[in-house]
Motif scaffolding. Structure first.
Motif, PDB file in Angstrom:
ATOM      1  N   LYS A 119       5.282  -2.743  14.385  1.00  0.00           N
ATOM      2  CA  LYS A 119       4.666  -2.594  12.984  1.00  0.00           C
ATOM      3  C   LYS A 119       5.702  -3.475  12.000  1.00  0.00           C
ATOM      4  O   LYS A 119       5.036  -3.572  10.789  1.00  0.00           O
ATOM      5  CB  LYS A 119       4.490  -1.268  12.697  1.00  0.00           C
ATOM      6  CG  LYS A 119       3.316  -0.433  13.651  1.00  0.00           C
ATOM      7  CD  LYS A 119       3.156   1.003  13.067  1.00  0.00           C
ATOM      8  CE  LYS A 119       2.249   1.667  13.869  1.00  0.00           C
ATOM      9  NZ  LYS A 119       1.964   3.036  13.421  1.00  0.00           N
ATOM     10  N   GLY A 120       6.895  -3.398  12.457  1.00  0.00           N
ATOM     11  CA  GLY A 120       7.677  -4.140  11.155  1.00  0.00           C
ATOM     12  C   GLY A 120       7.735  -2.896  10.119  1.00  0.00           C
ATOM     13  O   GLY A 120       7.867  -1.749  10.614  1.00  0.00           O
ATOM     14  N   TRP A 121       8.187  -3.303   8.914  1.00  0.00           N
ATOM     15  CA  TRP A 121       8.209  -2.401   7.856  1.00  0.00           C
ATOM     16  C   TRP A 121       6.955  -1.938   7.676  1.00  0.00           C
ATOM     17  O   TRP A 121       6.133  -2.790   7.226  1.00  0.00           O
ATOM     18  CB  TRP A 121       8.872  -2.933   6.528  1.00  0.00           C
ATOM     19  CG  TRP A 121      10.469  -3.226   6.734  1.00  0.00           C
ATOM     20  CD1 TRP A 121      10.957  -4.566   6.862  1.00  0.00           C
ATOM     21  CD2 TRP A 121      11.534  -2.309   6.786  1.00  0.00           C
ATOM     22  NE1 TRP A 121      12.312  -4.303   6.930  1.00  0.00           N
ATOM     23  CE2 TRP A 121      12.645  -3.035   7.168  1.00  0.00           C
ATOM     24  CE3 TRP A 121      11.540  -1.000   6.938  1.00  0.00           C
ATOM     25  CZ2 TRP A 121      13.991  -2.349   7.309  1.00  0.00           C
ATOM     26  CZ3 TRP A 121      12.669  -0.222   7.235  1.00  0.00           C
ATOM     27  CH2 TRP A 121      13.955  -0.963   7.326  1.00  0.00           C
ATOM     28  N   HIS A 122       6.647  -0.647   7.678  1.00  0.00           N
ATOM     29  CA  HIS A 122       5.337  -0.095   7.642  1.00  0.00           C
ATOM     30  C   HIS A 122       5.052   1.301   6.784  1.00  0.00           C
ATOM     31  O   HIS A 122       6.497   1.869   6.810  1.00  0.00           O
ATOM     32  CB  HIS A 122       4.594  -0.040   8.785  1.00  0.00           C
ATOM     33  CG  HIS A 122       5.161   1.044   9.654  1.00  0.00           C
ATOM     34  ND1 HIS A 122       6.410   0.844  10.296  1.00  0.00           N
ATOM     35  CD2 HIS A 122       4.778   2.135  10.194  1.00  0.00           C
ATOM     36  CE1 HIS A 122       6.622   1.659  11.279  1.00  0.00           C
ATOM     37  NE2 HIS A 122       5.915   2.683  11.344  1.00  0.00           N
TER      38      HIS A 122
ATOM     39  N   ASN B 280      10.994  -6.912   2.022  1.00  0.00           N
ATOM     40  CA  ASN B 280      10.301  -7.780   1.197  1.00  0.00           C
ATOM     41  C   ASN B 280      11.011  -7.438  -0.348  1.00  0.00           C
ATOM     42  O   ASN B 280      10.755  -6.241  -0.806  1.00  0.00           O
ATOM     43  CB  ASN B 280       8.993  -7.713   1.297  1.00  0.00           C
ATOM     44  CG  ASN B 280       8.403  -8.439   0.207  1.00  0.00           C
ATOM     45  OD1 ASN B 280       8.554  -8.304  -0.985  1.00  0.00           O
ATOM     46  ND2 ASN B 280       7.378  -9.161   0.795  1.00  0.00           N
ATOM     47  N   GLU B 281      11.912  -8.499  -0.946  1.00  0.00           N
ATOM     48  CA  GLU B 281      12.602  -7.920  -2.185  1.00  0.00           C
ATOM     49  C   GLU B 281      11.631  -7.595  -3.292  1.00  0.00           C
ATOM     50  O   GLU B 281      11.843  -6.447  -3.782  1.00  0.00           O
ATOM     51  CB  GLU B 281      13.587  -9.157  -2.294  1.00  0.00           C
ATOM     52  CG  GLU B 281      14.714  -9.425  -1.449  1.00  0.00           C
ATOM     53  CD  GLU B 281      15.248 -10.663  -1.735  1.00  0.00           C
ATOM     54  OE1 GLU B 281      15.223 -11.251  -2.861  1.00  0.00           O
ATOM     55  OE2 GLU B 281      15.818 -11.248  -0.830  1.00  0.00           O
ATOM     56  N   GLN B 282      10.440  -8.304  -3.330  1.00  0.00           N
ATOM     57  CA  GLN B 282       9.380  -7.939  -4.193  1.00  0.00           C
ATOM     58  C   GLN B 282       8.885  -6.650  -4.329  1.00  0.00           C
ATOM     59  O   GLN B 282       8.611  -6.006  -4.977  1.00  0.00           O
ATOM     60  CB  GLN B 282       8.406  -8.843  -4.493  1.00  0.00           C
ATOM     61  CG  GLN B 282       8.977 -10.393  -5.154  1.00  0.00           C
ATOM     62  CD  GLN B 282       9.661 -10.222  -6.382  1.00  0.00           C
ATOM     63  OE1 GLN B 282       9.032  -9.609  -7.430  1.00  0.00           O
ATOM     64  NE2 GLN B 282      11.005 -10.963  -6.636  1.00  0.00           N
ATOM     65  N   GLU B 283       8.600  -6.464  -2.987  1.00  0.00           N
ATOM     66  CA  GLU B 283       7.904  -5.105  -2.603  1.00  0.00           C
ATOM     67  C   GLU B 283       9.011  -3.879  -2.714  1.00  0.00           C
ATOM     68  O   GLU B 283       8.486  -2.872  -3.463  1.00  0.00           O
ATOM     69  CB  GLU B 283       7.692  -4.926  -1.341  1.00  0.00           C
ATOM     70  CG  GLU B 283       5.972  -5.980  -0.917  1.00  0.00           C
ATOM     71  CD  GLU B 283       5.657  -5.599   0.435  1.00  0.00           C
ATOM     72  OE1 GLU B 283       6.376  -4.963   1.158  1.00  0.00           O
ATOM     73  OE2 GLU B 283       4.583  -6.390   0.601  1.00  0.00           O
ATOM     74  N   ALA B 284      10.265  -4.236  -2.540  1.00  0.00           N
ATOM     75  CA  ALA B 284      11.258  -3.209  -2.775  1.00  0.00           C
ATOM     76  C   ALA B 284      11.456  -3.002  -4.501  1.00  0.00           C
ATOM     77  O   ALA B 284      11.564  -1.634  -4.646  1.00  0.00           O
ATOM     78  CB  ALA B 284      12.661  -3.654  -2.159  1.00  0.00           C
ATOM     79  N   LEU B 285      11.050  -3.902  -5.165  1.00  0.00           N
ATOM     80  CA  LEU B 285      11.435  -3.606  -6.565  1.00  0.00           C
ATOM     81  C   LEU B 285       9.886  -2.850  -7.264  1.00  0.00           C
ATOM     82  O   LEU B 285      10.288  -2.014  -7.976  1.00  0.00           O
ATOM     83  CB  LEU B 285      11.229  -5.096  -7.504  1.00  0.00           C
ATOM     84  CG  LEU B 285      12.758  -5.756  -7.390  1.00  0.00           C
ATOM     85  CD1 LEU B 285      12.529  -7.178  -7.901  1.00  0.00           C
ATOM     86  CD2 LEU B 285      13.642  -4.867  -8.313  1.00  0.00           C
ATOM     87  N   TYR B 286       8.906  -3.352  -6.534  1.00  0.00           N
ATOM     88  CA  TYR B 286       7.805  -2.500  -6.838  1.00  0.00           C
ATOM     89  C   TYR B 286       7.965  -1.093  -6.696  1.00  0.00           C
ATOM     90  O   TYR B 286       7.510   0.001  -7.448  1.00  0.00           O
ATOM     91  CB  TYR B 286       6.591  -3.095  -6.286  1.00  0.00           C
ATOM     92  CG  TYR B 286       5.095  -2.167  -6.199  1.00  0.00           C
ATOM     93  CD1 TYR B 286       4.623  -2.242  -7.878  1.00  0.00           C
ATOM     94  CD2 TYR B 286       4.854  -1.474  -5.470  1.00  0.00           C
ATOM     95  CE1 TYR B 286       3.375  -1.423  -7.771  1.00  0.00           C
ATOM     96  CE2 TYR B 286       3.696  -0.657  -5.331  1.00  0.00           C
ATOM     97  CZ  TYR B 286       2.983  -0.602  -6.555  1.00  0.00           C
ATOM     98  OH  TYR B 286       1.863   0.181  -6.450  1.00  0.00           O
TER      99      TYR B 286
ATOM    100  N   ASN C 165       0.922  -1.272  -0.101  1.00  0.00           N
ATOM    101  CA  ASN C 165      -0.070  -0.265  -0.027  1.00  0.00           C
ATOM    102  C   ASN C 165       0.838   1.221   0.078  1.00  0.00           C
ATOM    103  O   ASN C 165       1.120   1.754   1.034  1.00  0.00           O
ATOM    104  CB  ASN C 165      -0.885   0.119   1.155  1.00  0.00           C
ATOM    105  CG  ASN C 165      -2.013   1.190   1.286  1.00  0.00           C
ATOM    106  OD1 ASN C 165      -2.250   1.808   0.244  1.00  0.00           O
ATOM    107  ND2 ASN C 165      -2.534   1.278   2.286  1.00  0.00           N
ATOM    108  N   LEU C 166       1.251   1.691  -1.201  1.00  0.00           N
ATOM    109  CA  LEU C 166       2.423   2.645  -1.171  1.00  0.00           C
ATOM    110  C   LEU C 166       1.609   4.026  -1.509  1.00  0.00           C
ATOM    111  O   LEU C 166       0.912   4.202  -2.353  1.00  0.00           O
ATOM    112  CB  LEU C 166       3.124   2.288  -2.682  1.00  0.00           C
ATOM    113  CG  LEU C 166       4.314   3.374  -2.777  1.00  0.00           C
ATOM    114  CD1 LEU C 166       5.216   3.500  -1.755  1.00  0.00           C
ATOM    115  CD2 LEU C 166       5.082   3.052  -4.404  1.00  0.00           C
TER     116      LEU C 166
END
Length: 355
Positions: free
Chosen positions: A40-43, A107-113, A2-3
């Motif tokens: 919250k972790g990464w948020h 999360n590598e895929q989220e970082a790529l996104y 949710n960017l």
């Protein structure tokens, strides 16, 4: 993911003369930022206008150096497309660094996104001139306001982008390398295989000495026996002995470069023998003396392939291949940059288009 995306209301003027960009001096309009907390972790991932961040003077990163980073590029092709070169490898390596530095993994895929969306927003900042690119700097650091030696509880993950000019602004000329004998950059069991600031801080004394002697970069030896070659300050290193390519084996004190990996895979595809093993500076000197040392070159994101024309070890000066770029170095450079800019087909499946 949710960017959240907040666009700037005050865009900066784009560089007019891309030949004067240099490196890491100009930054695009936006950046990505995401905090971490134990609860919250990464948020709350957000793309927002590039700007300053607020940290306490007691933030742990300032005092104990708990931080990691990556370096990658976005390239503009002749038809205007924008693409990345093996970006998933960079984020995988960021997590390897995170694990060693006791930083929460992303999360590598989220970082790529997130990176894809950031580049799309700042697409006009990707240079148009040949050899120029948009340098990308993802990094993570501890922010706890605490003067105590322990892993942090709070972090920022940020991605900055900087349009950069061609690395070889005056042509693809060989560099001169100084072999460091007094200082040590890293040892096995340490953090030499990670991209953390301490490795680069540790290299500054040797780099300063090299510059005093009019050499471009430092070649580091191992920290125990002081004779086995590890890497150059900003590059991995390769030696061509006859028909064989030799590069130092990864044993925990050498950065596992993405361009290094790509170079090995290309050479193997071409049927060239590549050996990863320990190689001593004495062996290099012996090969130079008996005429079997044909080429030396470095590999890295910034330079891609950097031919080495002169190597200084103590009082011994070795001029390699008449201080000219070798045939294999040139082929590797042309192939890698050709793939990155889509001048040749990507038979390796390395390119990721920004869409």
């Amino acid at each position: 993911m949710n960017l959240k995306i907040t666009k700037t209301t005050n865009p900066k003027p784009l560089p007019v003369d891309e030949s004067k960009l240099g490196f890491g001096q100009v930054f695009s309009d936006h950046m990505f930022i995401m905090p971490y907390s134990p609860e919250k972790g990464w948020h709350e991932p957000e793309i927002k206008p590039f700007g300053e961040i607020s940290l306490s003077p007691s933030a742990m990163v300032f005092h104990y150096g708990q931080e990691i980073f990556e370096g990658m590029k976005a390239y503009r092709t002749a038809n205007g497309d924008i693409q990345l070169f093996r970006p998933e490898r960079n984020f995988a390596r960021l997590n390897i660094s995170a694990k060693r530095m006791v930083i929460p993994e992303i999360n590598e895929q989220e970082a790529l996104y997130a990176l894809n969306e950031l580049i799309k927003l700042d697409k006009d900042w990707v240079p148009h001139s040949d050899g120029a690119s948009l340098y990308i700097r993802p990094f993570i650091f501890a922010t706890d306001p605490f003067l105590g030696v322990r892993p942090g509880n709070y972090y920022y993950f940020i991605i900055l982008m900087s349009p950069s000019g061609p690395y070889y602004s005056s042509g693809l000329n060989p560099v001169s390398i100084y072999v460091e004998k007094e200082y040590v950059r890293a040892i096995r069991g340490g953090v030499g295989f990670t991209k953390t600031g301490g490795n680069y801080a540790a290299s500054l004394a040797g780099q300063s000495e090299a510059q005093k002697q009019n050499f471009a970069q430092v070649l580091w030896l191992d920290g125990v026996e002081r004779k086995y070659i590890e890497e150059v300050g900003a590059m991995n290193i390769f030696f061509v002995f006859g028909d064989e390519i030799i590069t130092p084996v990864l044993e925990g004190s050498v950065l596992p470069g993405i361009t290094r990996m790509s170079t090995i895979e290309l050479c193997q595809k071409w049927g060239i023998k590549v050996t990863e093993r320990k190689i001593s500076i004495d062996e290099v000197a012996e090969a130079y003396d008996n005429g079997t040392l044909k080429e030396i070159f470095g590999t890295g994101t910034a330079a891609v392939i950097s031919p080495v024309g002169v190597l200084k070890w103590g009082d011994k000066i070795m001029t390699v291949n008449d201080n000219k770029m070798g045939t294999l170095s040139k082929k590797l450079y042309d192939t890698l940059t050709g793939i990155q800019y889509s001048k040749i087909p990507d038979d390796m499946g390395w390119v990721r288009k920004v869409t």
